[in-house]
Design a protein around this motif. Sequence first.
Motif: not given
Length: 185
Positions: A52-54, A142, A70-71, A23
């Motif tokens: 969040r990871h981009s 991914e 985000t959750r 990932h």
Amino acid sequence: MPALRIDGYVIVSADGMLANAAHVMPDELKFEGDKRFFTAALDRADVIVHGRHSYEDQPNSPRRKRIIVTRSIAAIAPDRSNPKATLWNPAGAAFEAACDHAGVRSGTVAIIGGPDVFGMFMDRYDTFWLSQAPRVRLPGGEPCFPGVPERSPQAILAAHGLKAGEAQILDTAAGVSVTPWRRAV
Ligand SMILES: NC(=O)c1ccc[n+]([C@@H]2O[C@H](COP(=O)([O-])OP(=O)(O)OC[C@H]3O[C@@H](n4cnc5c(N)ncnc54)[C@H](OP(=O)(O)O)[C@@H]3O)[C@@H](O)[C@H]2O)c1
């Protein structure tokens, strides 16, 4: 005429991956020509949207308004760690409400991933800028969109009403190009 223009940006491997099996976007998927194209587009955008990871992690990143999907919150909230960022949970609020919170009521929105975030806007892109690195393969990586690799990224964009325009070369030696997929009117 909608007040917000929505553009998407991704670079994918020949097998339609945006990151490797861990990932992580590997160095082999990073090209100076594509980085220049992407940076210029983000500098022109009024707000960028990502999971969040981009986070794009560029010198100009702190200047950019952003909406982080985000959750971790119910609907919409300020990001206490960044005054230019709005946290948004699509399950609790409409995208327009998040833009409103960010102070963006017109202009250009740049959607920069990851895969689920790209998927959320599939029926709304005005143009999706698909960069391709045809000599890079990321087996077990991914997929760039939900539905890849069963279908190609191009087939998914076409199924959502987008049509390919003329490709521009971004890196001649590596054969990297970007193709605008525009909504047919
Ligand atoms: N090649 C490229 O052009 C490109 C483009 C983009 C990303 N990437 C790379 O691809 C990888 C993407 O990471 P990723 O798959 O973890 O994607 P991501 O979208 O960056 O991050 C996932 C997080 O976003 C939030 N999220 C996603 N869908 C959501 C939904 N429907 N509702 C609410 N929140 C949602 C969640 O955050 P919470 O956990 O906070 O709830 C989730 O944990 C990274 O390595 C990145 O560098 C590459």
